[in-house]
Scaffold this motif. Structure first.
Motif, PDB file in Angstrom:
ATOM      1  N   PRO A  27       0.815  -1.216   0.000  1.00 43.36           N
ATOM      2  CA  PRO A  27       0.000   0.000   0.000  1.00 43.36           C
ATOM      3  C   PRO A  27       0.850   1.269   0.000  1.00 43.36           C
ATOM      4  O   PRO A  27       0.515   2.234  -0.707  1.00 43.36           O
ATOM      5  N   ALA A  28       1.940   1.288   0.769  1.00 44.84           N
ATOM      6  CA  ALA A  28       2.791   2.484   0.815  1.00 44.84           C
ATOM      7  C   ALA A  28       3.352   2.798  -0.571  1.00 44.84           C
ATOM      8  O   ALA A  28       3.383   3.959  -1.000  1.00 44.84           O
ATOM      9  N   ARG A  29       3.835   1.766  -1.265  1.00 47.96           N
ATOM     10  CA  ARG A  29       4.359   1.963  -2.612  1.00 47.96           C
ATOM     11  C   ARG A  29       3.264   2.432  -3.569  1.00 47.96           C
ATOM     12  O   ARG A  29       3.482   3.300  -4.422  1.00 47.96           O
ATOM     13  N   THR A  30       2.090   1.887  -3.396  1.00 43.69           N
ATOM     14  CA  THR A  30       0.965   2.281  -4.241  1.00 43.69           C
ATOM     15  C   THR A  30       0.621   3.751  -4.052  1.00 43.69           C
ATOM     16  O   THR A  30       0.440   4.496  -5.028  1.00 43.69           O
ATOM     17  N   TYR A  31       0.547   4.178  -2.808  1.00 40.60           N
ATOM     18  CA  TYR A  31       0.229   5.582  -2.544  1.00 40.60           C
ATOM     19  C   TYR A  31       1.328   6.513  -3.060  1.00 40.60           C
ATOM     20  O   TYR A  31       1.060   7.666  -3.393  1.00 40.60           O
ATOM     21  N   ALA A  32       2.555   6.015  -3.128  1.00 37.96           N
ATOM     22  CA  ALA A  32       3.660   6.848  -3.616  1.00 37.96           C
ATOM     23  C   ALA A  32       3.653   6.994  -5.124  1.00 37.96           C
ATOM     24  O   ALA A  32       4.257   7.931  -5.657  1.00 37.96           O
ATOM     25  N   THR A  33       2.967   6.091  -5.822  1.00 40.08           N
ATOM     26  CA  THR A  33       3.033   6.089  -7.283  1.00 40.08           C
ATOM     27  C   THR A  33       1.687   6.321  -7.972  1.00 40.08           C
ATOM     28  O   THR A  33       1.655   6.571  -9.172  1.00 40.08           O
ATOM     29  N   VAL A  34       0.581   6.217  -7.242  1.00 40.26           N
ATOM     30  CA  VAL A  34      -0.753   6.380  -7.830  1.00 40.26           C
ATOM     31  C   VAL A  34      -1.433   7.566  -7.156  1.00 40.26           C
ATOM     32  O   VAL A  34      -1.374   7.716  -5.930  1.00 40.26           O
ATOM     33  N   PHE A  89      -4.176   9.431  -5.495  1.00 44.35           N
ATOM     34  CA  PHE A  89      -5.429   9.230  -4.777  1.00 44.35           C
ATOM     35  C   PHE A  89      -6.004  10.553  -4.279  1.00 44.35           C
ATOM     36  O   PHE A  89      -6.822  10.555  -3.359  1.00 44.35           O
ATOM     37  N   ASP A  90      -5.613  11.640  -4.892  1.00 48.07           N
ATOM     38  CA  ASP A  90      -6.088  12.952  -4.472  1.00 48.07           C
ATOM     39  C   ASP A  90      -7.610  13.017  -4.557  1.00 48.07           C
ATOM     40  O   ASP A  90      -8.208  12.635  -5.568  1.00 48.07           O
ATOM     41  N   GLY A  91      -8.245  13.487  -3.488  1.00 47.24           N
ATOM     42  CA  GLY A  91      -9.697  13.624  -3.467  1.00 47.24           C
ATOM     43  C   GLY A  91     -10.441  12.347  -3.130  1.00 47.24           C
ATOM     44  O   GLY A  91     -11.671  12.321  -3.171  1.00 47.24           O
ATOM     45  N   ILE A  92      -9.718  11.286  -2.784  1.00 45.90           N
ATOM     46  CA  ILE A  92     -10.343  10.003  -2.446  1.00 45.90           C
ATOM     47  C   ILE A  92     -10.059   9.671  -0.989  1.00 45.90           C
ATOM     48  O   ILE A  92      -8.920   9.764  -0.533  1.00 45.90           O
ATOM     49  N   THR A  93     -11.093   9.288  -0.262  1.00 45.03           N
ATOM     50  CA  THR A  93     -10.927   8.772   1.091  1.00 45.03           C
ATOM     51  C   THR A  93     -10.933   7.254   1.037  1.00 45.03           C
ATOM     52  O   THR A  93     -11.832   6.653   0.451  1.00 45.03           O
ATOM     53  N   VAL A  94      -9.914   6.640   1.630  1.00 45.44           N
ATOM     54  CA  VAL A  94      -9.833   5.177   1.690  1.00 45.44           C
ATOM     55  C   VAL A  94     -10.070   4.744   3.133  1.00 45.44           C
ATOM     56  O   VAL A  94      -9.267   5.061   4.018  1.00 45.44           O
ATOM     57  N   ASN A  95     -11.163   4.047   3.359  1.00 48.19           N
ATOM     58  CA  ASN A  95     -11.478   3.499   4.679  1.00 48.19           C
ATOM     59  C   ASN A  95     -11.165   2.011   4.709  1.00 48.19           C
ATOM     60  O   ASN A  95     -11.016   1.367   3.667  1.00 48.19           O
ATOM     61  N   GLY A  96     -11.095   1.450   5.916  1.00 49.06           N
ATOM     62  CA  GLY A  96     -10.786   0.039   6.044  1.00 49.06           C
ATOM     63  C   GLY A  96     -11.702  -0.682   7.007  1.00 49.06           C
ATOM     64  O   GLY A  96     -12.226  -0.086   7.953  1.00 49.06           O
TER      65      GLY A  96
END
Length: 232
Positions: A154-161, A163-170
């Motif tokens: 997930p950390a790598r994904t957030y660094a490369t994709v 996600f501005d304007g999106i809230t990710v809940n779990g």
């Protein structure tokens, strides 16, 4: 229109902002169907979501005026194993929720025994949200019971994709791995107002998914802060 009238109209427009959009929320749910989720676990998750979508308080939250919610659901596991189960559906009335429930009841689970590619699940969910109609809020909701063990983290994904304007809940399910709540809190959730709801065991999933949907469908005020819920 006079100067004061123009000013008043501008203020009204600014205050209306995104909340005045026709769609108030695009909500995409990503369900973990990796190898740790056996047939009984899967049944509990599916039936728990169906029960939530049939609960009066959740239906009222979906249908709260004035603007509508659009909803989608996909399943994820390994890097190449994601598929949309419920395509984007405008929830304008009870019949729309009934159609979503019917789709879930008719659905058959895909191939089992796959790994847990959480980073890829996030990227896939980002792509699903990109296909939604314009909405005031965009929320990606990831449930799972294990840490990433396949492909980008997930950390790598957030660094490369982006996600501005999106809230990710779990929704962190605690049957199979210790510290899964902390992992979701630290690595998975992202964005304004993001939170984790805990399901200490698979049997707690129906309560947890209902609680999570209640929070996500509630109106979020300006200045809302992130939060977590260990007890769901």
């Amino acid at each position: 229109m006079g100067k004061h009238g123009q000013y008043g109209a501008l203020v009204a427009l600014l205050l209306a902002g995104p909340a005045a959009a026709e769609c108030r929320l695009a909500l995409a749910l990503g369900f973990d169907v990796s190898r740790s989720v056996d047939a009984r676990d899967y049944e509990i998750q599916r039936d728990g979501l169906i029960a939530a979508l049939q609960a009066p308080e959740i239906r009222d939250a979906f249908l709260a005026p004035p603007d509508h919610v659009t909803f989608a659901l996909y399943e994820w596991s390994g890097q190449k194993d994601q598929r949309v189960i419920v395509p984007w559906t405008r929830v304008m009335g009870p019949d729309d929720l009934d159609r979503i429930v019917a789709t879930l009841l008719a659905h058959e689970r895909g191939p089992e025994r796959q790994a847990t590619a959480l980073g890829r699940a996030l990227t896939f969910g980002r792509g699903v949200l990109a296909e939604a109609e314009p909405c005031a809020t965009r929320t990606l909701d990831i449930s799972g019971d294990g840490q990433n063990n396949d492909g980008p983290s997930p950390a790598r994904t957030y660094a490369t994709v982006d996600f501005d304007g999106i809230t990710v809940n779990g929704l962190a399910i605690g049957d199979h791995e210790r510290g899964i709540f902390d992992y979701y809190e630290r690595e998975v959730i992202s964005g304004p107002g993001a939170f984790v709801v805990a399901s200490p065991a698979q049997s707690d999933f129906p309560r947890a998914i209902r609680r999570k949907l209640e929070k996500e469908l509630s109106v979020r005020l300006l200045g809302s802060l992130p939060g977590t819920e260990r007890g769901g």
